[in-house]
Design a protein around this motif. Structure first.
Motif, PDB file in Angstrom:
ATOM      1  N   GLN A  91       0.839  -1.207   0.000  1.00  0.00           N
ATOM      2  CA  GLN A  91       0.000   0.000   0.000  1.00  0.00           C
ATOM      3  C   GLN A  91       0.870   1.252   0.000  1.00  0.00           C
ATOM      4  O   GLN A  91       0.596   2.216  -0.719  1.00  0.00           O
ATOM      5  CB  GLN A  91      -0.927   0.005   1.212  1.00  0.00           C
ATOM      6  CG  GLN A  91      -2.155  -0.878   0.997  1.00  0.00           C
ATOM      7  CD  GLN A  91      -2.936  -1.106   2.277  1.00  0.00           C
ATOM      8  OE1 GLN A  91      -2.834  -0.329   3.229  1.00  0.00           O
ATOM      9  NE2 GLN A  91      -3.709  -2.179   2.310  1.00  0.00           N
ATOM     10  N   LEU A  92       1.922   1.239   0.816  1.00  0.00           N
ATOM     11  CA  LEU A  92       2.841   2.382   0.853  1.00  0.00           C
ATOM     12  C   LEU A  92       3.563   2.545  -0.481  1.00  0.00           C
ATOM     13  O   LEU A  92       3.748   3.660  -0.976  1.00  0.00           O
ATOM     14  CB  LEU A  92       3.855   2.206   1.991  1.00  0.00           C
ATOM     15  CG  LEU A  92       3.269   2.390   3.390  1.00  0.00           C
ATOM     16  CD1 LEU A  92       4.205   1.805   4.452  1.00  0.00           C
ATOM     17  CD2 LEU A  92       3.017   3.870   3.672  1.00  0.00           C
ATOM     18  N   PHE A  93       3.967   1.424  -1.060  1.00  0.00           N
ATOM     19  CA  PHE A  93       4.654   1.459  -2.355  1.00  0.00           C
ATOM     20  C   PHE A  93       3.765   2.135  -3.403  1.00  0.00           C
ATOM     21  O   PHE A  93       4.212   3.002  -4.153  1.00  0.00           O
ATOM     22  CB  PHE A  93       5.022   0.034  -2.774  1.00  0.00           C
ATOM     23  CG  PHE A  93       5.788  -0.056  -4.069  1.00  0.00           C
ATOM     24  CD1 PHE A  93       7.179  -0.053  -4.074  1.00  0.00           C
ATOM     25  CD2 PHE A  93       5.109  -0.138  -5.286  1.00  0.00           C
ATOM     26  CE1 PHE A  93       7.874  -0.134  -5.273  1.00  0.00           C
ATOM     27  CE2 PHE A  93       5.806  -0.207  -6.484  1.00  0.00           C
ATOM     28  CZ  PHE A  93       7.190  -0.207  -6.481  1.00  0.00           C
ATOM     29  N   ALA A  94       2.491   1.739  -3.423  1.00  0.00           N
ATOM     30  CA  ALA A  94       1.574   2.319  -4.417  1.00  0.00           C
ATOM     31  C   ALA A  94       1.342   3.801  -4.143  1.00  0.00           C
ATOM     32  O   ALA A  94       1.302   4.618  -5.075  1.00  0.00           O
ATOM     33  CB  ALA A  94       0.250   1.551  -4.416  1.00  0.00           C
ATOM     34  N   SER A  95       1.228   4.182  -2.867  1.00  0.00           N
ATOM     35  CA  SER A  95       0.997   5.605  -2.587  1.00  0.00           C
ATOM     36  C   SER A  95       2.241   6.417  -2.930  1.00  0.00           C
ATOM     37  O   SER A  95       2.136   7.552  -3.427  1.00  0.00           O
ATOM     38  CB  SER A  95       0.509   5.851  -1.154  1.00  0.00           C
ATOM     39  OG  SER A  95       1.469   5.447  -0.218  1.00  0.00           O
ATOM     40  N   PRO A 145      -1.562  -4.513  -8.227  1.00  0.00           N
ATOM     41  CA  PRO A 145      -1.934  -3.117  -7.898  1.00  0.00           C
ATOM     42  C   PRO A 145      -0.716  -2.187  -7.838  1.00  0.00           C
ATOM     43  O   PRO A 145      -0.813  -1.008  -8.199  1.00  0.00           O
ATOM     44  CB  PRO A 145      -2.580  -3.233  -6.510  1.00  0.00           C
ATOM     45  CG  PRO A 145      -2.832  -4.677  -6.272  1.00  0.00           C
ATOM     46  CD  PRO A 145      -1.917  -5.455  -7.158  1.00  0.00           C
ATOM     47  N   ALA A 146       0.418  -2.715  -7.388  1.00  0.00           N
ATOM     48  CA  ALA A 146       1.628  -1.888  -7.297  1.00  0.00           C
ATOM     49  C   ALA A 146       2.090  -1.475  -8.691  1.00  0.00           C
ATOM     50  O   ALA A 146       2.438  -0.310  -8.932  1.00  0.00           O
ATOM     51  CB  ALA A 146       2.732  -2.665  -6.577  1.00  0.00           C
ATOM     52  N   ILE A 147       2.064  -2.425  -9.612  1.00  0.00           N
ATOM     53  CA  ILE A 147       2.497  -2.130 -10.982  1.00  0.00           C
ATOM     54  C   ILE A 147       1.511  -1.185 -11.655  1.00  0.00           C
ATOM     55  O   ILE A 147       1.907  -0.278 -12.390  1.00  0.00           O
ATOM     56  CB  ILE A 147       2.682  -3.449 -11.764  1.00  0.00           C
ATOM     57  CG1 ILE A 147       3.926  -4.165 -11.227  1.00  0.00           C
ATOM     58  CG2 ILE A 147       2.798  -3.175 -13.270  1.00  0.00           C
ATOM     59  CD1 ILE A 147       4.006  -5.623 -11.584  1.00  0.00           C
ATOM     60  N   ALA A 148       0.224  -1.351 -11.360  1.00  0.00           N
ATOM     61  CA  ALA A 148      -0.773  -0.427 -11.925  1.00  0.00           C
ATOM     62  C   ALA A 148      -0.481   0.995 -11.448  1.00  0.00           C
ATOM     63  O   ALA A 148      -0.565   1.951 -12.236  1.00  0.00           O
ATOM     64  CB  ALA A 148      -2.177  -0.862 -11.515  1.00  0.00           C
ATOM     65  N   ALA A 149      -0.118   1.142 -10.184  1.00  0.00           N
ATOM     66  CA  ALA A 149       0.184   2.481  -9.650  1.00  0.00           C
ATOM     67  C   ALA A 149       1.392   3.080 -10.359  1.00  0.00           C
ATOM     68  O   ALA A 149       1.395   4.256 -10.744  1.00  0.00           O
ATOM     69  CB  ALA A 149       0.432   2.398  -8.144  1.00  0.00           C
ATOM     70  N   VAL A 150       2.427   2.270 -10.545  1.00  0.00           N
ATOM     71  CA  VAL A 150       3.649   2.747 -11.219  1.00  0.00           C
ATOM     72  C   VAL A 150       3.349   3.112 -12.673  1.00  0.00           C
ATOM     73  O   VAL A 150       3.783   4.164 -13.167  1.00  0.00           O
ATOM     74  CB  VAL A 150       4.763   1.682 -11.141  1.00  0.00           C
ATOM     75  CG1 VAL A 150       5.955   2.070 -11.995  1.00  0.00           C
ATOM     76  CG2 VAL A 150       5.205   1.466  -9.696  1.00  0.00           C
ATOM     77  N   ALA A 151       2.601   2.253 -13.339  1.00  0.00           N
ATOM     78  CA  ALA A 151       2.284   2.484 -14.758  1.00  0.00           C
ATOM     79  C   ALA A 151       1.419   3.738 -14.917  1.00  0.00           C
ATOM     80  O   ALA A 151       1.678   4.580 -15.783  1.00  0.00           O
ATOM     81  CB  ALA A 151       1.594   1.265 -15.353  1.00  0.00           C
ATOM     82  N   ASP A 152       0.403   3.888 -14.062  1.00  0.00           N
ATOM     83  CA  ASP A 152      -0.482   5.063 -14.141  1.00  0.00           C
ATOM     84  C   ASP A 152       0.299   6.346 -13.911  1.00  0.00           C
ATOM     85  O   ASP A 152       0.028   7.369 -14.533  1.00  0.00           O
ATOM     86  CB  ASP A 152      -1.585   4.996 -13.067  1.00  0.00           C
ATOM     87  CG  ASP A 152      -2.615   3.919 -13.358  1.00  0.00           C
ATOM     88  OD1 ASP A 152      -2.569   3.329 -14.465  1.00  0.00           O
ATOM     89  OD2 ASP A 152      -3.451   3.649 -12.474  1.00  0.00           O
ATOM     90  N   ALA A 153       1.237   6.292 -12.978  1.00  0.00           N
ATOM     91  CA  ALA A 153       1.994   7.501 -12.634  1.00  0.00           C
ATOM     92  C   ALA A 153       3.124   7.758 -13.628  1.00  0.00           C
ATOM     93  O   ALA A 153       3.766   8.809 -13.588  1.00  0.00           O
ATOM     94  CB  ALA A 153       2.536   7.375 -11.211  1.00  0.00           C
ATOM     95  N   GLY A 154       3.392   6.780 -14.498  1.00  0.00           N
ATOM     96  CA  GLY A 154       4.421   6.981 -15.526  1.00  0.00           C
ATOM     97  C   GLY A 154       5.845   6.933 -15.003  1.00  0.00           C
ATOM     98  O   GLY A 154       6.738   7.576 -15.537  1.00  0.00           O
ATOM     99  N   LEU A 155       6.071   6.163 -13.944  1.00  0.00           N
ATOM    100  CA  LEU A 155       7.415   6.063 -13.378  1.00  0.00           C
ATOM    101  C   LEU A 155       8.168   4.874 -13.946  1.00  0.00           C
ATOM    102  O   LEU A 155       7.573   3.963 -14.507  1.00  0.00           O
ATOM    103  CB  LEU A 155       7.358   5.832 -11.865  1.00  0.00           C
ATOM    104  CG  LEU A 155       6.502   6.708 -11.005  1.00  0.00           C
ATOM    105  CD1 LEU A 155       6.805   6.406  -9.556  1.00  0.00           C
ATOM    106  CD2 LEU A 155       6.762   8.158 -11.314  1.00  0.00           C
TER     107      LEU A 155
END
Ligand code: ZN
Ligand code: FE
Ligand code: FE
Ligand code: ZN
Length: 269
Positions: free
Chosen positions: A138-142, A175-185
């Protein structure tokens, strides 16, 4: 030729060597460029493994020294920034303090628990692997979604001492990869995990394959805390990246990303 974008300095109190020694090792290995990303300071004393805010000028001096020794090899200036809930305004402040080439976002704390610190390893038995992993990811995604970072550091650091919940770990990775992909990192392969209890690079091959499929850009880094650790196990990391489907890596200048082919990525290590 490869780059190594995750290297520390003695300012963090648990790394050794001189700027010239890191540069000499990088040149010996034929690296295309290097970047220092030492543990970021906090607004006031926080723990014993980072520079103090008033030591930032010494960090800039270190970079200048490395650049003087490096000649034509670019030396990037970066930080490995801790993601702490409520720490956003300090990260913003840090980001404005220097012309950083990139910022690595890392999760080393779950609340007050410095879970990757061997001295605090015992607390895994209080939390349990499942709860520790839930909170870590959760922290990783945030952190990824915060928009402060260019690269997410050692993605599955929570496995460092070998604690892994049972079953299919994609429930954490997706979910972690989705967060990274959405944020473009971008993410990194961090080879240091090979030398920890888990004896595996960060992230796991399955995480990397999912990240590649989601179009997440990649860097390959050592997390060197000594000159001898620069670009450690990069040939194995290159193989891991290829096996996951990667054919390109990324580099950063002034927080702008560019792509280089991974087929160029043979270092002499
Ligand atoms: Zn460190
Ligand atoms: Fe770290
Ligand atoms: Fe590091
Ligand atoms: Zn690190």
């Amino acid at each position: 030729m490869l780059a190594d974008y995750h290297m520390h300095t003695p300012l963090c109190r648990h790394a050794t060597g001189t700027a010239a020694e890191y540069v000499a090792r990088a040149k010996e290995l034929g690296l295309a460029e290097i970047g220092f990303s030492d543990h970021s300071p906090m607004p006031s004393y926080f723990d014993d493994w980072r520079m103090l805010a008033e030591e930032l000028p010494q960090y800039f001096d270190w970079i200048a020294e490395a650049r003087a020794a490096a000649g034509a090899m670019p030396v990037r200036m970066a930080l490995e920034v801790d993601w702490l809930e409520g720490g956003e305004s300090w990260i913003e402040n840090l980001a404005s303090r220097a012309p950083w080439d990139y910022l690595i976002g890392s999760v080393h704390y779950i609340g007050a628990w410095n879970f990757d610190n061997p001295a605090e390893k015992q607390r895994f038995s209080d939390f349990g692997a499942e709860e520790a992993w839930d909170r870590y990811w959760q922290l990783f995604a945030s952190a990824a979604r915060s928009g402060f970072f260019d690269i997410m550091g050692h993605p599955d650091l929570i496995k460092k001492f070998g604690h892994r919940p049972p079953g299919d770990l994609r429930r954490y990775y997706e979910p972690a990869i989705a967060a990274v992909a959405d944020a473009g990192l971008a993410i990194e392969i961090n080879t240091a995990g090979l030398f920890k209890d888990v004896q595996e690079m960060y992230p796991a091959p399955e995480f990397l394959t999912l990240a590649r499929a989601a179009g997440v850009p990649l860097t390959i880094n050592s997390d060197a805390h000594a000159p001898s650790e620069v670009a450690r196990s990069f040939p194995a990391a290159t193989e891991l990246a290829k096996a996951a489907g990667y054919s390109e890596l990324v580099r950063f200048t002034g927080r702008t990303r560019r792509t280089v082919p991974l087929t160029d990525g043979q270092s002499q290590t």
